[in-house]
Structures are given as C-alpha cells and as structure tokens.
Design a protein around this motif. Structure first.
Motif, short mmCIF file in Angstrom:
data_model
loop_
_atom_site.label_atom_id
_atom_site.label_comp_id
_atom_site.label_asym_id
_atom_site.label_seq_id
_atom_site.Cartn_x
_atom_site.Cartn_y
_atom_site.Cartn_z
N SER A 144 1.89 -19.28 -0.88
CA SER A 144 0.76 -19.17 -1.76
C SER A 144 0.36 -18.25 -3.14
N SER A 145 0.28 -18.57 -4.14
CA SER A 145 0.29 -17.11 -5.57
C SER A 145 -1.10 -16.46 -5.49
N VAL A 146 -2.08 -16.55 -4.80
CA VAL A 146 -3.38 -16.00 -4.74
C VAL A 146 -2.63 -14.04 -4.81
N LYS A 147 -3.70 -13.60 -5.94
CA LYS A 147 -3.07 -12.17 -5.13
C LYS A 147 -3.54 -11.46 -4.52
N LYS A 148 -2.58 -10.75 -3.01
CA LYS A 148 -4.32 -10.96 -1.92
C LYS A 148 -3.89 -8.86 -2.00
N TYR A 149 -5.64 -8.68 -1.56
CA TYR A 149 -6.02 -6.95 -1.76
C TYR A 149 -6.99 -6.96 0.14
N ILE A 150 -5.90 -6.41 0.74
CA ILE A 150 -6.06 -6.45 2.32
C ILE A 150 -6.42 -4.75 3.36
N ILE A 151 -7.47 -4.44 3.17
CA ILE A 151 -7.74 -3.64 3.76
C ILE A 151 -7.17 -3.45 5.60
N SER A 152 -6.84 -2.19 6.17
CA SER A 152 -6.74 -2.15 7.55
C SER A 152 -6.28 -1.42 8.02
N SER A 153 -6.79 -0.85 9.04
CA SER A 153 -6.79 0.30 9.88
C SER A 153 -5.12 0.02 10.73
N ASP A 154 -4.67 -0.46 10.70
CA ASP A 154 -3.32 -1.11 11.50
C ASP A 154 -2.33 -0.63 11.31
N GLU A 155 -1.93 0.85 11.64
CA GLU A 155 -0.29 1.26 10.85
C GLU A 155 1.03 -0.33 10.95
N GLN A 156 0.68 -1.24 11.86
CA GLN A 156 1.35 -2.17 12.18
C GLN A 156 0.41 -3.57 11.25
N PHE A 157 -0.11 -3.84 9.78
CA PHE A 157 -0.61 -4.77 9.97
C PHE A 157 0.28 -5.98 9.01
N GLU A 158 1.40 -5.06 8.86
CA GLU A 158 2.59 -5.91 7.05
C GLU A 158 3.67 -6.66 8.48
N GLN A 159 3.50 -6.06 9.70
CA GLN A 159 4.71 -6.64 10.68
C GLN A 159 4.18 -7.81 11.23
N ALA A 160 2.69 -7.48 11.37
CA ALA A 160 1.94 -9.26 11.96
C ALA A 160 1.76 -10.34 10.94
N PHE A 161 1.25 -9.56 9.51
CA PHE A 161 1.49 -10.32 8.70
C PHE A 161 2.28 -11.20 7.64
N GLY A 162 3.20 -10.64 8.48
CA GLY A 162 5.07 -11.10 8.47
C GLY A 162 5.64 -11.20 6.65
N LYS A 163 5.31 -10.05 6.44
CA LYS A 163 5.40 -9.86 4.40
C LYS A 163 5.37 -8.71 4.27
N PRO A 164 5.99 -7.79 3.57
CA PRO A 164 5.33 -6.29 3.34
C PRO A 164 5.06 -5.74 2.36
N ALA A 165 3.97 -5.31 2.39
CA ALA A 165 3.05 -5.07 0.76
C ALA A 165 4.02 -5.17 -0.87
N ASP A 166 3.70 -5.19 -1.77
CA ASP A 166 3.83 -4.91 -2.81
C ASP A 166 3.83 -3.55 -3.08
N LYS A 167 2.64 -2.96 -2.60
CA LYS A 167 2.68 -1.55 -2.98
C LYS A 167 1.03 -1.82 -1.62
N ARG A 168 0.64 -0.48 -1.22
CA ARG A 168 -0.64 0.11 -0.62
C ARG A 168 -0.44 2.16 -1.40
N ARG A 169 -2.05 1.32 -0.62
CA ARG A 169 -2.78 2.06 -0.76
C ARG A 169 -3.53 2.74 0.35
N LYS A 170 -3.36 4.40 0.76
CA LYS A 170 -4.16 5.06 1.30
C LYS A 170 -5.71 5.37 1.11
#
Length: 369
Positions: A327-353
């Motif tokens: 999908s070409s949709v820009k995604k902004y997803i907040i999560s407290s799970d440190e393993q989110f990106e592994q579960a989502f299946g793709k590393p984020a282009d950027k992350r913000r604490k």
C-alpha cells in the motif's frame, strides 16, 4: 512581563516549542519535559486557548535554592503574593521534590502555605484570610535543592478539551494525539483514516487541527477569573480563536470493528464541533483494501497492556502488516511493544519516542513507498 512554563509529555517538547514560535510567542526555550516562553496576560490567554500539545501553562513566580525549611519559608514569604492573589481568594499548594534535601512534599506544602499566609496577613494587616474566592493554585518543584514556584493558570489540564465524556480502555491523551497529527503534518488535503478509532481522539484532533479549531476555545481556565486584566485577555483571545475557525467536510474516516467505539467516536466528535466533518464506519481494519487507498493512516492499535494480551496484539500487528503490504498509504502507528516492527513485518522509515501517560511508546513512521 511574565515567564511561563508549559509542561509536556516527554518527546513532544520540540512540537510545543514549534507551536509557540509559529504563534509568535517570545523567548521560547525547550527543556526536558517543558517549554518556556515570556509574555503578558494576553500571551497567557493565547497559550491556554491555542496550544494543542502542551499539558498546562504555569506562571513562574520565583526560583531559588532551598536546602532548609527556613530558606524555603523566607524565600516564599519575600515574594509579592499580594500582586497575584486578591482578598479572600484561595491559594492551595501542591508540588513535588526530587533529589533534594527537603524531600517531604507534605512538609514543603505546609511551609509554603504558611509563608504565603504570613505575607498576605502582614501586607493586608489582618489576622484571618477567608479563601472563599477564585482559586490561585500554587505549584512548586524542588529538584536538586532548586525550588521553582508557579501559579497554575490552566486549572484542569489542557488535554481535557471537554469533548470526551466517555472513553474506552485504550484511549490516547488528546495532547498526544495532537502531537501525532503534528508529526504527520496533515493539513486536511489528503485522505486520513484511523482504523482503530476507539474514542475517536486521533480523528477528532486531526479534524480540529485542519479546521483551526482552538482546543481551549470552549472551556474555562483558572486565570480567566483572576482579575480584570486576565479576564479581558481571555475574552479577547477566545473571541479571536472562535472567529478563525472553519467548518467544512474533511476526508477523514474513523472506523473500528466495535460498533460501540464508532458510536462513541461520533458522539465525541459532535461535542468537539466536528461531527459532520468526517465519515464513520464499522469495519475490520484487516478487511480494508489498502492497495486502493492513498493518504494517511494513523492508528493506536491495542498494545497488549490493557486490551488483548501481548501475543494477541502481535498477531494483530502481523496481520495488519500483511494486509497493508504494497500500500502507498503513509502509516503512523503508535505502540509500546518493542517488537512491533518485527511483528508488523517491516522496519519503520523513522520512529519517534513518545509517552502515552506513563507508558513509553514509539510512533512508527512509514512514509516511503
């Protein structure tokens, strides 16, 4: 001219500073957990009414070193409290102490209260203070023996916009949702979807931002009742804010698999004045054809902290990642799970604490196709 402090959630100090600078406030300075600025009664009123990401606006009365109760008492008593607190007006005291010799907060509260009472009794030549009038909340902080004393101009914190009479278990604080919208720089010109809308906070804050609806335009503030100067400043700032609002349809879709969440979102949006500005749908985020969508997806999916367990939450992240693949949709997803990106299946282009209350989270940004 006063010096003000705006406490804020950790991670959004730069956003609050940008807000203040963009609105023309003077001497803006970002620090850990707060942003400082200077101004008069008008600046105080504008900050309370306009700020989307800050938690409250504190008027600094003084700062000094206090390693003993005597030093605390004498420094507080020397302050010109009669210039701030009118006759018969209330002045409760609260605060905190960190890494300081005066570590007992109740004792510090009593000392500060006594010092203010003694000052006002001396200046006003009276033996009794009624404290039946308008509230001037005194707030102190003791850090490394340095004491800062403030008057809270806000009252109920700024995230209490007034539109959420009910909320679900996983709601975001309004100031955090507004910060996420600010990070995405969404202005209302492209599609915006929150597929886990819950109480509607993200979609409502996005709509209010795009339509220039000031978050504090319809609520009360403590300082608005203090004296004629503050009353006039708040009245004028409120009138200007209301006059600059827009009301039009926006390309926002708030959806959720739970019909009660969609109902709650609609009710909250109506109270916020944006009920007719967005669309609502009961649907499963995994059933959306994401390849046919464009624009922005912003979401607060279950963390596995208060809703679902961690394993269920990670399965949801994984399923969502597969559903949105390509999908070409820009995604902004907040999560407290440190393993989110592994579960989502793709590393984020950027992350913000960021922090959702006391929960440390990451806002995962996916904006590259």
């Amino acid at each position: 001219m006063y010096r003000f402090s705006v406490p804020c959630l950790m991670g959004v100090e730069g956003l609050v500073a940008d807000e203040l600078k963009f609105k023309g406030f003077d001497s803006v300075q970002a620090e850990n957990g707060r942003v400082l600025f200077s101004g008069d009664e008008e600046a105080c009123a504008r900050a309370n009414i306009l700020l989307r990401c800050g938690e409250r606006v504190l008027l600094r009365v003084a700062d000094f070193t206090a390693k003993s109760f005597d030093a605390l008492f004498e420094n507080v008593k020397a302050l010109p409290w009669e210039e701030y607190i009118g006759r018969d007006e209330a002045f409760p005291v609260k605060g905190f102490s960190i890494h300081s010799q005066l570590h007992s907060v109740p004792d510090c509260q009593r000392i500060i209260k006594k010092a203010v009472v003694e000052r006002l009794k001396l200046v006003r030549r009276t033996d009794w203070l009624e404290e039946t009038g308008v509230r001037h909340q005194i707030q102190f902080s003791l850090m490394n023996d340095r004491c800062e004393v403030y008057l809270d101009t806000t009252g109920a914190p700024l995230f209490k916009r007034g539109y959420k009479l009910e909320q679900n278990d996983a709601t975001l604080r309004e100031t955090l949702a507004a910060s996420m919208v600010k990070v995405a720089r969404w202005k209302g010109r492209e599609d915006f979807i929150d597929p886990f809308c819950g109480s509607g906070t993200i979609a409502i804050e996005a709509a209010m931002t795009a339509l220039n609806i000031a978050p504090g335009a319809r609520r009360q503030f403590d300082a608005a009742l203090w004296n004629d100067r503050f009353r006039q400043a708040f009245a004028q700032a409120r009138a200007r804010a209301l006059a600059e609002e827009r009301h039009e349809k926006l390309p926002i879709l708030a959806s959720d698999i739970d019909p009660n969440c969609v109902r709650l979102t609609r009710e909250n949006a109506v109270r916020a004045g944006v009920g007719d500005c967005m669309e609502y749908a009961v649907q499963n985020a995994l059933d959306i054809d994401w390849r046919d969508r464009t624009g922005v997806m912003m979401a607060n999916p279950p963390y596995g902290v208060r809703m679902l367990d961690r394993q269920q939450a990670r399965k949801l992240y994984s399923d969502l990642g597969r559903a949105m693949a390509g999908s070409s949709v820009k995604k902004y997803i907040i999560s407290s799970d440190e393993q989110f990106e592994q579960a989502f299946g793709k590393p984020a282009d950027k992350r913000r604490k960021l922090y959702n209350g006391m929960i440390k989270c990451n806002l995962h940004l996916y904006f590259k196709e």
